[in-house]
Design an enzyme around this catalytic site. Structure first.
Site, short mmCIF file in Angstrom:
data_model
loop_
_atom_site.label_atom_id
_atom_site.label_comp_id
_atom_site.label_asym_id
_atom_site.label_seq_id
_atom_site.Cartn_x
_atom_site.Cartn_y
_atom_site.Cartn_z
N HIS A 1 -10.74 0.28 4.69
CA HIS A 1 -9.19 0.85 3.45
C HIS A 1 -10.13 1.00 2.08
O HIS A 1 -9.95 0.27 1.24
CB HIS A 1 -8.82 -0.61 3.85
N THR B 1 0.70 -0.71 0.13
CA THR B 1 0.07 0.44 0.32
C THR B 1 0.62 0.98 -0.13
O THR B 1 0.79 2.28 -0.64
CB THR B 1 -1.38 -0.28 0.96
N LYS C 1 0.71 9.39 20.60
CA LYS C 1 -1.28 8.98 20.68
C LYS C 1 -1.58 10.97 21.17
O LYS C 1 -1.14 11.47 20.95
CB LYS C 1 -1.95 8.88 21.05
N ARG D 1 -2.65 5.53 7.59
CA ARG D 1 -2.79 3.75 7.91
C ARG D 1 -2.16 3.54 9.40
O ARG D 1 -1.07 4.12 9.97
CB ARG D 1 -1.62 2.79 7.84
#
Ligand code: NCD
Length: 313
Positions: A143, A65, A92, A114
């Site tokens: 996706h 990808t 995060k 991603r």
């Protein structure tokens, strides 16, 4: 959520999910991908992304990808930065937003994201100022470019998508690919979709309305046009018992004998990476009905189409 994806005039703002995009917009992206593929074959790819900067933000490992997005962007003339955070401490919340703001201040135009957590690309899309977000896979949620490349591959090989019978087999519960395929197939009105796998890897029935859930692969594959095999995602099965690969293959592996139960012109797909001998036999993966490398090739063109659609304003 769909509103976050669209400008007020209905144009695509971000690509987060195929859910809510509708048949016309999805079909338009497939047409654009096919046109770019034809142009590439003639050595006439237009530099649609010249002067644009695309940042790959992959918080999870990926080979095809990421490479596919990178090639798509570069071949259309964009500058590509691979911001490799997979091995840094998992940051995060605010820190991720700050990373994005910093890169945006450096004139990044697009972020290809991603992340293992569901919804991260949506959160970033809500936070971003001018850049566009392309979801390259979030958790088990979506996706979308994989969904697009699967649709394009099916349309190429079968000439149409509606009315087909499709079996998806494997670890559907953990699969964002399956979810995006379901959104895409639903947009084209595909009604006969059979989801197959061991009970603990099947989705909850309300997650897949209108689909048939079946543990018996021999029954689920009978007479279908398209078989999408999925990888057993060991990394998402925290605390699950170890996998008996031979037993898995016996029940849910695609062997040549099992493939013979589908339509003779059925195609076999797999998003990769494959566990050969676990979910798919070598002779099927490499056989005449396999469309697996077509999927990979088409991936570059659907990503070109998505980037062009989002960045050409
Ligand atoms: C998939 C993914 O990462 O979502 N692979 C891919 O993008 N081609 C499926 C998988 O990891 O099994």
């Amino acid at each position: 959520m769909p509103d976050l994806q669209l400008h007020d005039d209905g144009q695509l703002r971000h690509l987060l999910s195929l859910s809510g995009l509708g048949r016309d917009r999805i079909g338009g992206l497939l047409d654009r991908a096919a046109a770019l593929r034809a142009a590439a074959r003639n050595g006439e790819l237009p530099p649609l992304l010249a002067g644009r900067t695309v940042v790959n933000l992959f918080f999870e490992p990926s080979t095809r990808t990421r490479t596919s997005f990178e090639l798509a962007a570069r071949r259309l003339g964009a500058l590509v930065v691979n911001f490799d955070i997979a091995h840094s401490s998992t940051r995060k919340g605010e820190s991720l937003d700050d990373t994005l703001a910093t890169l945006e201040a450096m004139q990044a135009d697009a972020f290809v994201v991603r992340h293992k957590e569901n919804g991260t690309p949506l959160r970033l899309a809500a936070h971003v100022r001018h850049a566009t977000i392309l979801n390259a896979g979030d958790g088990n949620r979506a996706h979308p470019t994989q969904g697009l490349l699967d649709l394009l591959t099916i349309r190429d090989r079968k000439g149409h998508i509606d009315g087909l019978k499709v079996t998806i087999c494997g670890d559907i519960r953990h699969s964002r690919v399956a979810r995006s395929d379901l959104h895409g197939l639903a947009a084209f009105g595909v009604r006969d979709i059979r989801l197959c796998g061991p009970a603990h890897l099947l989705p909850a029935p309300d997650e897949a309305p209108g689909c048939t859930l079946d543990e018996n692969f021999d029954a689920a594959i009978e007479g279908v046009d398209v078989i999408i095999m999925l990888r057993v995602q060991k990394e998402r099965m925290e605390g699950a018992p170890g996998l008996d690969e031979e037993a898995y293959f016996a029940h849910w592996g695609l062997s040549a004998a099992r493939l013979a139960r589908a339509r003779p012109d059925a195609i076999v797909m797999h998003p990769g990476p494959m566990n050969r001998g676990v979910e798919i036999a070598d002779e099927v993966a490499d056989g005449p009905q396999s469309a697996i490398l077509d999927q990979v090739a088409n991936g570059v063109f659907v990503r070109m189409a998505a980037l062009a659609e989002l960045l050409q304003r």
